[in-house]
Write an enzyme that holds these catalytic residues in place. Structure first.
Site, PDB file in Angstrom:
ATOM      1  N   HIS A  17       0.843  -1.206   0.000  1.00  0.00           N
ATOM      2  CA  HIS A  17       0.000   0.000   0.000  1.00  0.00           C
ATOM      3  C   HIS A  17       0.876   1.254   0.000  1.00  0.00           C
ATOM      4  CE1 HIS A  17      -3.165  -2.521   2.376  1.00  0.00           C
ATOM      5  NE2 HIS A  17      -3.608  -2.388   1.140  1.00  0.00           N
ATOM      6  N   LYS A  41     -17.884  -5.537   8.008  1.00  0.00           N
ATOM      7  CA  LYS A  41     -16.647  -6.308   8.185  1.00  0.00           C
ATOM      8  C   LYS A  41     -16.216  -6.254   9.637  1.00  0.00           C
ATOM      9  CE  LYS A  41     -14.037  -6.449   3.847  1.00  0.00           C
ATOM     10  NZ  LYS A  41     -12.855  -5.894   3.168  1.00  0.00           N
ATOM     11  N   ARG A  90      -2.174  -6.209  -8.109  1.00  0.00           N
ATOM     12  CA  ARG A  90      -1.083  -7.162  -7.873  1.00  0.00           C
ATOM     13  C   ARG A  90      -1.109  -8.275  -8.907  1.00  0.00           C
ATOM     14  NH1 ARG A  90      -2.946  -7.764  -1.793  1.00  0.00           N
ATOM     15  NH2 ARG A  90      -4.788  -7.927  -3.076  1.00  0.00           N
ATOM     16  N   SER A 128      -3.103  -7.566   3.312  1.00  0.00           N
ATOM     17  CA  SER A 128      -3.373  -7.381   4.743  1.00  0.00           C
ATOM     18  C   SER A 128      -3.817  -8.691   5.382  1.00  0.00           C
ATOM     19  CB  SER A 128      -4.456  -6.321   4.947  1.00  0.00           C
ATOM     20  OG  SER A 128      -4.022  -5.083   4.466  1.00  0.00           O
TER      21      SER A 128
HETATM   22  O1  PNS Z   1      -8.828  -2.799   0.697  1.00  0.00           O
HETATM   23  P1  PNS Z   1     -10.130  -3.310   0.124  1.00  0.00           P
HETATM   24  O2  PNS Z   1     -10.979  -3.951   1.210  1.00  0.00           O
HETATM   25  O3  PNS Z   1      -9.928  -4.198  -1.056  1.00  0.00           O
HETATM   26  O4  PNS Z   1     -10.910  -2.004  -0.394  1.00  0.00           O
HETATM   27  C1  PNS Z   1     -12.205  -2.093  -0.923  1.00  0.00           C
HETATM   28  C2  PNS Z   1     -12.813  -0.694  -1.098  1.00  0.00           C
HETATM   29  C3  PNS Z   1     -12.781   0.092   0.195  1.00  0.00           C
HETATM   30  C4  PNS Z   1     -12.058   0.067  -2.144  1.00  0.00           C
HETATM   31  C5  PNS Z   1     -14.285  -0.911  -1.576  1.00  0.00           C
HETATM   32  O5  PNS Z   1     -14.908  -1.843  -0.747  1.00  0.00           O
HETATM   33  C6  PNS Z   1     -15.113   0.380  -1.573  1.00  0.00           C
HETATM   34  O6  PNS Z   1     -14.876   1.271  -2.352  1.00  0.00           O
HETATM   35  N1  PNS Z   1     -16.089   0.452  -0.652  1.00  0.00           N
HETATM   36  C7  PNS Z   1     -16.927   1.601  -0.449  1.00  0.00           C
HETATM   37  C8  PNS Z   1     -18.377   1.295  -0.798  1.00  0.00           C
HETATM   38  C9  PNS Z   1     -18.621   1.486  -2.284  1.00  0.00           C
HETATM   39  O7  PNS Z   1     -18.426   2.542  -2.837  1.00  0.00           O
HETATM   40  N2  PNS Z   1     -19.070   0.406  -2.949  1.00  0.00           N
HETATM   41  C10 PNS Z   1     -19.316   0.440  -4.363  1.00  0.00           C
HETATM   42  C11 PNS Z   1     -18.047   0.259  -5.197  1.00  0.00           C
HETATM   43  S1  PNS Z   1     -17.290  -1.284  -4.888  1.00  0.00           S
END
Ligand code: PNS
Length: 157
Positions: A17, A41, A90, A128
């Protein structure tokens, strides 16, 4: 002014990150790291703890800041005046999920572009969840996460 957001769970932030943050900070005038406070979560660290670990690592990057968000990413981007969503890729496995999210975000608000940065190969295997797994079994965390994060994980687990 080009403002970008780099969203994630960051539970906890990894060296992968951080590499994306450093590289993206050179591409945009301002980069906001968005820590998702996801009520569905069960994270190891609270959103505040995750933000605090990130804050310690971005001290030397003056155009980078960190904020906690909940709700939709496109709304967080709008609140911050960002036009770009930065994501790290990745493996091919990441691609499918990220492609879907990028299309969904585009459908939700066509004004935003998702920009992908390819991982540096030396971080391509770090996630993570793997870090937490290694920590659970007392494995070596050096090189996977920043030093400050190592002590925080050890304290938690
Ligand atoms: O590190 P992660 O858990 O892969 O990140 C995921 C993240 C935070 C980028 C994604 O879950 C997100 O954007 N969540 C916010 C809710 C949202 O906008 N959902 C619609 C698009 S996925």
């Amino acid at each position: 002014m080009r403002i970008a957001v780099y969203p994630g769970s960051f539970d906890p932030i990894t060296n992968g990150h951080l590499d994306i943050i450093r590289r993206a900070s050179r591409l945009y005038d301002k980069l906001i790291v968005g820590v998702l406070n996801n009520i569905n979560k069960k994270p190891l660290f609270t959103a505040e703890e995750r933000k605090s670990m990130i804050d310690s690592e971005i001290i030397d990057l003056p155009n980078v800041s960190c904020d906690i968000f909940s709700g939709l990413l496109v709304d967080f981007a709008k609140q911050n005046g960002a036009t770009v969503i930065v994501k790290g890729l990745r493996t091919v496995a990441d691609f499918e999920y990220e492609f879907q999210m990028a299309l969904l975000n585009k459908a939700l608000n066509p004004e935003y572009e998702t920009m992908f940065l390819m991982t540096d190969t030396k971080y391509s295997y770090i996630s993570s969840s793997m870090v937490k797994e290694v920590a659970k079994y007392n494995g070596e965390l050096n090189g996977l996460v920043p030093k400050n994060v190592i002590s925080k994980i050890k304290h938690k687990i």
